[in-house]
Design an enzyme around this catalytic site. Structure first.
Site, PDB file in Angstrom:
ATOM      1  N   LYS A  22     -28.781 -37.755  14.543  1.00  0.00           N
ATOM      2  CA  LYS A  22     -28.474 -37.017  15.772  1.00  0.00           C
ATOM      3  C   LYS A  22     -29.579 -36.030  16.105  1.00  0.00           C
ATOM      4  O   LYS A  22     -29.951 -35.860  17.254  1.00  0.00           O
ATOM      5  CB  LYS A  22     -27.181 -36.259  15.574  1.00  0.00           C
ATOM      6  CG  LYS A  22     -26.013 -37.152  15.787  1.00  0.00           C
ATOM      7  CD  LYS A  22     -24.905 -36.322  16.323  1.00  0.00           C
ATOM      8  CE  LYS A  22     -23.789 -37.201  16.784  1.00  0.00           C
ATOM      9  NZ  LYS A  22     -22.519 -36.623  16.431  1.00  0.00           N
ATOM     10  N   LYS A  50     -35.729 -42.879  11.075  1.00  0.00           N
ATOM     11  CA  LYS A  50     -34.357 -42.870  10.588  1.00  0.00           C
ATOM     12  C   LYS A  50     -33.447 -42.456  11.738  1.00  0.00           C
ATOM     13  O   LYS A  50     -33.789 -41.542  12.489  1.00  0.00           O
ATOM     14  CB  LYS A  50     -34.276 -41.858   9.444  1.00  0.00           C
ATOM     15  CG  LYS A  50     -33.059 -42.012   8.632  1.00  0.00           C
ATOM     16  CD  LYS A  50     -33.098 -41.086   7.447  1.00  0.00           C
ATOM     17  CE  LYS A  50     -31.661 -40.899   7.018  1.00  0.00           C
ATOM     18  NZ  LYS A  50     -31.350 -39.722   6.334  1.00  0.00           N
ATOM     19  N   HIS A  52     -27.327 -37.504   2.218  1.00  0.00           N
ATOM     20  CA  HIS A  52     -27.149 -36.676   3.419  1.00  0.00           C
ATOM     21  C   HIS A  52     -28.073 -35.463   3.472  1.00  0.00           C
ATOM     22  O   HIS A  52     -28.131 -34.780   4.483  1.00  0.00           O
ATOM     23  CB  HIS A  52     -25.685 -36.234   3.534  1.00  0.00           C
ATOM     24  CG  HIS A  52     -24.778 -37.379   3.853  1.00  0.00           C
ATOM     25  ND1 HIS A  52     -24.197 -38.157   2.885  1.00  0.00           N
ATOM     26  CD2 HIS A  52     -24.414 -37.909   5.038  1.00  0.00           C
ATOM     27  CE1 HIS A  52     -23.490 -39.104   3.456  1.00  0.00           C
ATOM     28  NE2 HIS A  52     -23.605 -38.985   4.750  1.00  0.00           N
ATOM     29  N   HIS A  67     -23.604 -49.825  12.877  1.00  0.00           N
ATOM     30  CA  HIS A  67     -22.263 -50.419  12.808  1.00  0.00           C
ATOM     31  C   HIS A  67     -22.257 -51.768  13.530  1.00  0.00           C
ATOM     32  O   HIS A  67     -21.653 -52.735  13.066  1.00  0.00           O
ATOM     33  CB  HIS A  67     -21.225 -49.510  13.488  1.00  0.00           C
ATOM     34  CG  HIS A  67     -21.171 -48.117  12.935  1.00  0.00           C
ATOM     35  ND1 HIS A  67     -21.242 -47.001  13.735  1.00  0.00           N
ATOM     36  CD2 HIS A  67     -21.072 -47.668  11.676  1.00  0.00           C
ATOM     37  CE1 HIS A  67     -21.160 -45.913  12.976  1.00  0.00           C
ATOM     38  NE2 HIS A  67     -21.066 -46.300  11.721  1.00  0.00           N
ATOM     39  N   CYS A  77     -27.208 -33.478  -1.565  1.00  0.00           N
ATOM     40  CA  CYS A  77     -26.854 -34.893  -1.708  1.00  0.00           C
ATOM     41  C   CYS A  77     -28.096 -35.714  -1.349  1.00  0.00           C
ATOM     42  O   CYS A  77     -28.721 -35.473  -0.315  1.00  0.00           O
ATOM     43  CB  CYS A  77     -25.709 -35.238  -0.766  1.00  0.00           C
ATOM     44  SG  CYS A  77     -25.588 -37.014  -0.459  1.00  0.00           S
ATOM     45  N   CYS A 116     -20.532 -38.385   2.053  1.00  0.00           N
ATOM     46  CA  CYS A 116     -20.300 -39.656   1.340  1.00  0.00           C
ATOM     47  C   CYS A 116     -18.825 -39.827   0.992  1.00  0.00           C
ATOM     48  O   CYS A 116     -18.412 -40.912   0.626  1.00  0.00           O
ATOM     49  CB  CYS A 116     -21.061 -39.706   0.019  1.00  0.00           C
ATOM     50  SG  CYS A 116     -22.837 -39.676   0.158  1.00  0.00           S
ATOM     51  N   CYS A 135     -19.774 -34.689  -2.283  1.00  0.00           N
ATOM     52  CA  CYS A 135     -20.446 -34.721  -0.974  1.00  0.00           C
ATOM     53  C   CYS A 135     -19.437 -35.201   0.060  1.00  0.00           C
ATOM     54  O   CYS A 135     -18.914 -36.318  -0.053  1.00  0.00           O
ATOM     55  CB  CYS A 135     -21.660 -35.649  -0.988  1.00  0.00           C
ATOM     56  SG  CYS A 135     -22.274 -35.932   0.699  1.00  0.00           S
TER      57      CYS A 135
HETATM   58  O1  ME8 Z   1     -19.218 -45.900   4.849  1.00  0.00           O
HETATM   59  N1  ME8 Z   1     -28.376 -49.721   9.349  1.00  0.00           N
HETATM   60  O2  ME8 Z   1     -18.305 -45.875   6.974  1.00  0.00           O
HETATM   61  P1  ME8 Z   1     -19.565 -45.565   7.903  1.00  0.00           P
HETATM   62  C1  ME8 Z   1     -27.554 -50.723   9.010  1.00  0.00           C
HETATM   63  N2  ME8 Z   1     -15.905 -45.706   5.975  1.00  0.00           N
HETATM   64  N3  ME8 Z   1     -26.217 -50.584   8.857  1.00  0.00           N
HETATM   65  C2  ME8 Z   1     -25.699 -49.376   9.070  1.00  0.00           C
HETATM   66  C3  ME8 Z   1     -26.497 -48.271   9.436  1.00  0.00           C
HETATM   67  C4  ME8 Z   1     -27.898 -48.481   9.580  1.00  0.00           C
HETATM   68  N4  ME8 Z   1     -28.746 -47.519   9.925  1.00  0.00           N
HETATM   69  N5  ME8 Z   1     -25.693 -47.198   9.575  1.00  0.00           N
HETATM   70  C5  ME8 Z   1     -24.425 -47.630   9.309  1.00  0.00           C
HETATM   71  C6  ME8 Z   1     -18.261 -45.919   5.621  1.00  0.00           C
HETATM   72  N6  ME8 Z   1     -24.418 -48.934   9.009  1.00  0.00           N
HETATM   73  C7  ME8 Z   1     -16.876 -46.129   5.041  1.00  0.00           C
HETATM   74  C8  ME8 Z   1     -16.716 -47.593   4.703  1.00  0.00           C
HETATM   75  S1  ME8 Z   1     -15.299 -49.668   3.768  1.00  0.00           S
HETATM   76  C9  ME8 Z   1     -13.939 -49.829   2.818  1.00  0.00           C
HETATM   77  C10 ME8 Z   1     -15.402 -47.952   4.073  1.00  0.00           C
HETATM   78  C11 ME8 Z   1     -23.236 -49.772   8.708  1.00  0.00           C
HETATM   79  O3  ME8 Z   1     -19.017 -45.272   9.251  1.00  0.00           O
HETATM   80  C12 ME8 Z   1     -23.311 -50.381   7.314  1.00  0.00           C
HETATM   81  O4  ME8 Z   1     -22.461 -51.500   7.262  1.00  0.00           O
HETATM   82  O5  ME8 Z   1     -20.450 -44.570   7.274  1.00  0.00           O
HETATM   83  C13 ME8 Z   1     -22.727 -49.283   6.470  1.00  0.00           C
HETATM   84  O6  ME8 Z   1     -22.261 -49.744   5.226  1.00  0.00           O
HETATM   85  C14 ME8 Z   1     -21.583 -48.831   7.350  1.00  0.00           C
HETATM   86  O7  ME8 Z   1     -22.093 -48.934   8.697  1.00  0.00           O
HETATM   87  C15 ME8 Z   1     -21.177 -47.406   7.027  1.00  0.00           C
HETATM   88  O8  ME8 Z   1     -20.285 -46.968   8.000  1.00  0.00           O
END
Ligand code: ME8
Length: 661
Positions: free
Chosen positions: A305, A302, A148, A22, A145, A130, A127
């Site tokens: 947790k 990867k 996941h 994030h 999935c 997702c 899923c």
């Molecule tokens: O998908 N490497 O939220 P999310 C790089 N709520 N970026 C990463 C990452 C990683 N290992 N892990 C997460 C959602 N991200 C939805 C989005 S938008 C309208 C709704 C980043 O909490 C990356 O930007 O699962 C990914 O797209 C986002 O966190 C997914 O966050």
């Protein structure tokens, strides 16, 4: 007149705390927005939280909390993380806000008025991780999935549908007319092929749980969480709204020059297919670009947790500081490519590039020569006294400024930093070759003054060019140069273009080094504090395992293969190693700040000259080792048969540093 720029991150699910994935997206958006602000563009940077849906409802239940209390509790760590990382967002949206709920309902009504929503029965796989339906074709064996690796659920209910199929052709036409709509280009091609197959209508409501926005006029249904979430980008600005009702919406959506959604590659389809189709249906303009960056692993694994490597940004910020972490994110991984977050590389880059590169340049002049020999003041210089070496550095600075700007416009952050670091290296080499410590001993200080001024002005340029990535450090650097902090102002372009902005007579302030070098003991204790095993322990463990365990089978796990960093590199220099029959010493450009030296046992099969300019494939993360007294920093791959050796290459001129997988 500079026109508005709007950049967003995904809104993150609050089922867990923020991690470096994030943080990576949020820092990228912050860097992009800080750059545009420096250029004088009215800029709006939005981030926020995705708080509805089944996943959150279930997670709240696990915690024994009402969903509302749970999401309120989870919002705080995200706000704190962005503050700690220096991410200066203008807006922070939470999808549970009453304003957002109204805006989602308004979007729904616009789509319904177009005749694009209908009620039907539905049965499919879902899923929860997702928050997305899956086709049979996508599922892994055992109905898992593919993302996941958990079982999907069979969902059978009455639901509202969006006529996504109707938008197959309009979307393809839009893509055709907007060749920059999705970046990187390879991702755009994926999207186009997917849409060309034809789109199925999309279920956009649920009745089996309550945690969402009620569907207008049918509160038994809640709006599908992705429709709710995607709407955040418009809703945070107060839209959809009539002209004059929502000034932010008018400025940053309706008349914005650029609207960029930065997302991870995992959520590409939602942003490049669903979102534009919803907007087309509602008669709202589309964003200009969706930028899908790559995926980060942590120390080659990867992030998950169960592996215990779920990395929150806070402790890293505490250890190395926000700007260093921001720099590392933007420098280490080509934006758009997958990459690895490695604590070791972070420390290597810190010592090699920040402490020894930029920090050293600063210390050598400001804290040392200038202070001792010129009273710490910016010297007076005459343009007529410019030496060719001075002019060369000035030209380099101008070229770096123009190139870095071009790369930052295109969100190629790593390229911008490559260019800027070439300037840092050139400036350090300039100091080496002009030897100001020797000039300081001469009675006539004219040349010393010229050299110091050239370096100080280069540092001033660097303090602006690096500001989007390292805002705090750049202001510290400026304070040491006796300059005020940078204050971006709308319609004022602060990007450096005119040489000589540093005023003679300005009193510099040599304070503590900007990037003090970490010694080995400091590094060790830092790694320990961060819970990363020191390499020695890891090696010992590995050795113990090979002694006691039999090799179980002849396959390697995919994750193990991914640990090998294979990259394309261009051979810049090649020569035979003296007294060795087999070895050739190569200097290769692997897309890094400095070229690396690799010793290859190919001298019996190749003339060194024939290798120069060739693109080869190297193992970039092989532990360096000494051969014939020379350090080899990697390995060149070659195939062999009875006829001899053949060095592996690529059949196109791909960029040096491109990963090979
Ligand atoms: O998908 N490497 O939220 P999310 C790089 N709520 N970026 C990463 C990452 C990683 N290992 N892990 C997460 C959602 N991200 C939805 C989005 S938008 C309208 C709704 C980043 O909490 C990356 O930007 O699962 C990914 O797209 C986002 O966190 C997914 O966050």
């Amino acid at each position: 007149m500079a026109r508005p720029f709007y950049v967003t991150t995904p809104i993150y699910y609050v089922n867990d705390r923020p991690h470096i994935g994030h943080a990576y997206s949020t820092v990228a958006a912050d860097v992009a927005s800080r750059y545009q602000r420096l250029r004088g563009k009215p800029t709006y940077f939005l981030t926020g939280l995705d708080e509805h849906g089944l996943k959150i409802e279930r997670r709240a239940k696990e915690e024994g909390l009402a969903p509302r209390d749970f999401v309120d509790r989870m919002a705080a760590p995200f706000r704190l993380a962005w503050e700690e990382l220096g991410c200066a967002h203008d807006g922070f949206i939470r999808t549970t806000s009453p304003q957002h709920r109204e805006n989602v309902q308004a979007l729904w009504k616009l789509m319904a008025a177009r005749g694009d929503i209908y009620l039907d029965d539905y049965e499919d796989w879902y899923c929860v991780g997702c928050e997305s339906f899956k086709t049979e074709k996508e599922l892994l064996e055992g109905n898992l999935c593919p993302i996941h690796q958990k079982p999907v659920e069979r969902i059978k209910e009455r639901s509202y549908f969006f006529r996504l199929s109707k938008y197959t052709q309009p979307l393809l036409e839009y893509y055709e007319a907007h060749p920059d709509f999705v970046r990187p280009e390879a991702r755009f091609n994926e999207v186009k092929s997917f849409v060309k197959e034809g789109l199925r209508d999309l279920s956009i409501s649920r009745t089996s749980f309550r945690w969402g926005v009620p569907v207008p006029d049918d509160p038994e249904h809640v709006v599908y969480v992705w429709l709710d979430a995607l709407m955040n980008y418009v809703s945070a600005l107060g839209g959809p709204a009539e002209e004059g009702e929502a000034p932010l919406y008018d400025e940053f959506w309706k008349s914005s020059e650029t609207i960029i959604h930065i997302v991870g590659k995992d959520i590409l389809r939602f942003h490049t297919i669903y979102w534009p189709a919803f907007l087309m249906s509602a008669g709202i303009r589309l964003p200009t670009q969706i930028w899908a960056h790559g995926w980060l692993t942590v120390n080659g694994e990867k992030m998950s947790k169960s592996l215990g490597n779920f990395l929150p940004p806070g402790p890293l910020v505490e250890a190395v500081g926000a700007d260093v972490l921001r720099y590392y994110f933007m420098r280490e991984v080509g934006f758009g490519q997958d990459g690895d977050f490695s604590h070791r590389n972070l420390l290597n880059r810190y010592n090699g590039e920040l402490a020894n590169g930029l920090g050293n340049l600063m210390n050598r002049i400001v804290a040392s020569i200038l202070k001792k020999s010129l009273d710490g003041r910016v010297p007076q210089v005459e343009v007529a006294q410019l030496d060719p070496a001075d002019q060369q550095l000035i030209d380099k600075a101008k070229a770096a400024s123009a190139d870095a700007a071009k790369h930052l416009e295109a969100l190629a952050f790593h390229r911008a930093l490559d260019t800027i670091w070439e300037l840092v290296s050139a400036a350090n080499k300039y100091v080496d070759s002009t030897e100001p410590w020797r000039l300081a001993k001469q009675d006539d200080k004219t040349r010393l003054q010229q050299v110091c001024y050239t370096v100080l002005e280069t540092l001033r340029w660097l303090s602006i060019m690096l500001f989007p990535v390292m805002p705090e450090k750049c202001n510290e650097l400026r304070a040491q140069l006796g300059m005020p902090p940078l204050l971006p102002t709308e319609q004022v372009d602060l990007w450096p273009s005119v040489w000589g902005g540093l005023r003679p007579g300005t009193q510099t302030q040599s304070a503590t080094p900007l990037f003090p070098r970490f010694d080995e003991a400091q590094e060790r204790s830092m790694l320990e504090r961060l819970g990363v095993e020191a390499p020695n322990t890891k090696q010992k463990k590995a050795a113990a395992m090979t002694e006691t365990e039999e090799v179980k089978d002849e396959f390697v796990e995919f994750d193990d293969f991914m640990k090998v960093d294979l990259r394309v590199a261009v051979v810049k220099e090649a020569e035979k190693v003296e007294k060795s029959k087999k070895l050739i010493r190569l200097i290769v450009d692997a897309g890094e700040a400095e070229p690396r030296q690799i010793l290859a046992g190919i001298a019996e099969h190749y003339n060194p000259e024939d290798l120069i300019g060739r693109r080869v494939v190297i193992v970039a993360n092989l532990k360096p080792r000494k051969l014939m007294g020379l350090e080899s920093q990697g390995m060149v791959l070659a195939a062999s048969d009875e006829s001899g050796l053949s060095v592996l290459g690529v059949d196109k001129d791909v960029e040096p540093g491109s990963p090979a997988k």
